[in-house]
Design a protein around this motif. Structure first.
Motif, short mmCIF file in Angstrom:
data_model
loop_
_atom_site.label_atom_id
_atom_site.label_comp_id
_atom_site.label_asym_id
_atom_site.label_seq_id
_atom_site.Cartn_x
_atom_site.Cartn_y
_atom_site.Cartn_z
N ARG A 244 -4.40 -7.34 -0.56
CA ARG A 244 -3.78 -5.76 -0.61
C ARG A 244 -4.92 -5.06 -0.01
O ARG A 244 -6.19 -5.37 0.17
CB ARG A 244 -3.95 -5.45 -2.18
N THR B 240 -2.15 4.49 -1.76
CA THR B 240 -1.09 3.63 -1.22
C THR B 240 -1.47 2.46 -0.78
O THR B 240 -2.07 2.00 -0.23
CB THR B 240 -0.51 4.18 0.29
N ARG C 181 -0.64 -1.44 -0.06
CA ARG C 181 -0.04 -2.32 0.65
C ARG C 181 -0.11 -3.59 0.54
O ARG C 181 -1.41 -4.22 0.42
CB ARG C 181 -0.38 -2.09 2.21
N ASP C 182 0.93 -4.44 0.37
CA ASP C 182 0.82 -5.90 0.32
C ASP C 182 0.64 -6.61 1.77
O ASP C 182 1.80 -6.25 2.46
CB ASP C 182 2.03 -6.43 -0.60
N SER D 143 3.81 -9.12 2.34
CA SER D 143 5.15 -8.58 2.60
C SER D 143 5.34 -7.27 3.50
O SER D 143 6.08 -6.85 3.82
CB SER D 143 5.82 -8.38 1.29
N HIS D 144 3.92 -6.58 3.52
CA HIS D 144 3.79 -5.45 4.09
C HIS D 144 4.54 -4.15 3.47
O HIS D 144 4.74 -3.12 3.93
CB HIS D 144 4.50 -5.27 5.92
N GLU D 145 4.83 -4.52 2.17
CA GLU D 145 5.49 -3.42 1.40
C GLU D 145 4.31 -2.45 0.96
O GLU D 145 3.16 -2.98 0.77
CB GLU D 145 5.95 -4.11 0.16
N GLU D 146 4.77 -1.11 0.85
CA GLU D 146 3.89 -0.05 0.55
C GLU D 146 4.23 0.62 -0.76
O GLU D 146 5.64 0.91 -0.99
CB GLU D 146 3.47 0.98 1.61
N PHE D 147 3.53 1.06 -1.81
CA PHE D 147 3.90 1.86 -2.81
C PHE D 147 2.78 2.82 -3.48
O PHE D 147 1.55 2.09 -3.21
CB PHE D 147 4.71 1.26 -3.92
#
Length: 438
Positions: free
Chosen positions: A397, A412, A414-415, A418-422
């Motif tokens: 991460r 923020t 980021r995984d 998977s490149h997912e951000e939250f």
């Protein structure tokens, strides 16, 4: 001129050093199930221990030991001709058994009527050999020694334990073979040695000079000769398994029956004599079958029922084995097993600018205190370069922290897979890591 590591030694860089730690941990786990406890003996011992314990005629003692001597003793020896006294003649340990048995005797770890002492060790050994692949002057070994039990169940237990360890570290069973033999005892081995010596005398013209020297000191060592002509001649020499006394025959048969019952495959090898004089009865060796050439032995050992007496103790039967870390690494590589990488990172905290660096530093410490492997940039890299560094470190991460995130009390996250951000609250990053990594 640059100074490099001495010939025959090598550095364990992070990936391999980490695997060495895991290797030792696996040994402690597997051998611990069988009741083995750790012991740590000195790297240097009195030279006499190895001379008496291993045997003066062995290659280990006669050719391969490193002698350690203080500067003052060396000066007196050279200038005054005064050789060091016995206590001052020290050698770097070429193997671990003699030192462990010395410790058992010195500290009376097996008093009369006591349960056997089951001990395990791990660390560097030293031999002055010609360096080549699979053979170094400093190498790492793990070994076990059981003192105080002579039953064949101890022999079989140790062999089973050794094979379980190899499988646990990832060496495929199909990539190994287990060789087994009996070396006899003080009753049946002397007459057998005379038979071998007589056979060698008859074939003296076909054997090398080293073998004929061994014929006078310890003719069984000729079975270890790497000369092809000698190996061919010795293949027809008398076999010790044809000359065992009744007690040794019963012991050997019992060991084989126990291994058969446990489903452990083995090959009987009457020429397997091991390289040290202290062995009696059961001897065994594990070899890698692929990609290692002549240096394919990855471990082995046997019974040594007279060694405690040789180093000044009361009669105490014993059995042990040692396995080489570097040889096991080669066996794993030959079998196509990938070693784990040392570099691992649960979270990398990336700074948008230097104004948030102190807050990033605090976050990194908080996550480390929570038990996670965390890193941040210490060289004022750009955000893009920080992501490249995080990827190089294998970060799972990345937490991006900038002025806007800081104002909201968030990062923020980021995984990297998977490149997912939250967004995640600053005080919840460790908790989020716990859920994400699970």
């Amino acid at each position: 001129m640059a100074i490099n590591a001495p010939e025959g030694t090598r550095d364990l860089l992070p990936d391999e050093a980490l695997f060495w730690e895991r290797f030792k941990g696996t040994a402690a786990e597997v051998f611990g199930r069988y009741g083995y406890l750790p012991i740590d003996t000195p790297i240097i011992e009195q030279t006499e221990l190895f001379v008496r314990g291993i045997g003066e005629a062995t290659d280990v003692v006669s050719k391969e030991m490193f002698t350690a001597i203080s500067g003052e003793n060396l000066r007196r020896w050279l200038e005054e001709g005064k050789a060091p006294k016995a206590k001052g003649r020290l050698s770097l340990r070429p193997e671990g058994t003699a030192g462990t048995v010395r410790a058992v005797v010195q500290h009376d770890l097996v008093p009369q009527g006591a349960a056997p002492a089951k001990l395990m060790y791990a660390g560097p050994m030293f031999r002055a050999e010609r360096p080549q692949k699979g053979r170094q002057r400093q190498f790492n070994q793990i070994g076990v020694e059981c003192l105080g039990a002579e039953e064949p169940t101890i022999d079989a237990e140790a062999i089973i334990m050794l094979m379980r360890f190899y499988e646990k570290v990832g060496i495929p069973r199909a990539s190994m073979r287990l060789l087994l033999n009996s070396m006899g005892c003080e009753q049946c081995r002397p007459p057998y040695r005379e038979l071998v010596k007589a056979y060698m005398d008859e074939h003296a013209a076909e054997l090398c000079e080293t073998c004929m020297t061994r014929a006078e000191l310890n003719p069984l060592r000729a079975f270890d000769c790497k000369n092809e002509t000698c190996a061919t001649v010795m293949a027809d020499a008398p076999k010790i398994t044809d000359h065992l006394c009744e007690g040794c025959r019963e012991h050997y048969d019992a060991v084989k029956a126990l291994l058969d019952g446990a489903g452990i495959a083995y090959e009987e090898d009457p020429a397997l004599v091991r390289g040290l004089d202290y062995y009696t009865r059961t001897v065994f060796e594990v070899q890698a079958t692929d990609g290692m050439g002549s240096q394919n032995a990855i471990g082995g050992g046997g019974r040594y029922d007279k060694l405690a007496e040789e180093v000044g103790g009361r009669p105490t039967p014993g059995l042990g084995f040692a396995l080489g870390f570097e040889r096991c690494v080669l066996a794993l590589e030959a079998a196509g097993v990938e070693l784990p990488r040392a570099q691992r990172c649960d979270l990398f905290v990336a700074c948008v600018d230097d104004g948030v660096r102190a807050h990033a530093f605090t976050l990194v410490q908080q996550c480390r205190d929570a038990g996670y492997i965390c890193e941040m940039d210490h060289q004022h890299r750009s955000l893009k370069s920080q992501f490249k560094l995080a990827d190089k470190l294998g970060a799972a991460r990345v937490a991006v922290l900038g002025p806007d995130e800081l104002a909201r009390g968030q990062v923020t996250l980021r995984d990297m897979a998977s490149h997912e951000e939250f967004p995640v609250a600053l005080d919840s990053v460790a908790a989020e890591l716990s859920q994400a990594l699970l």
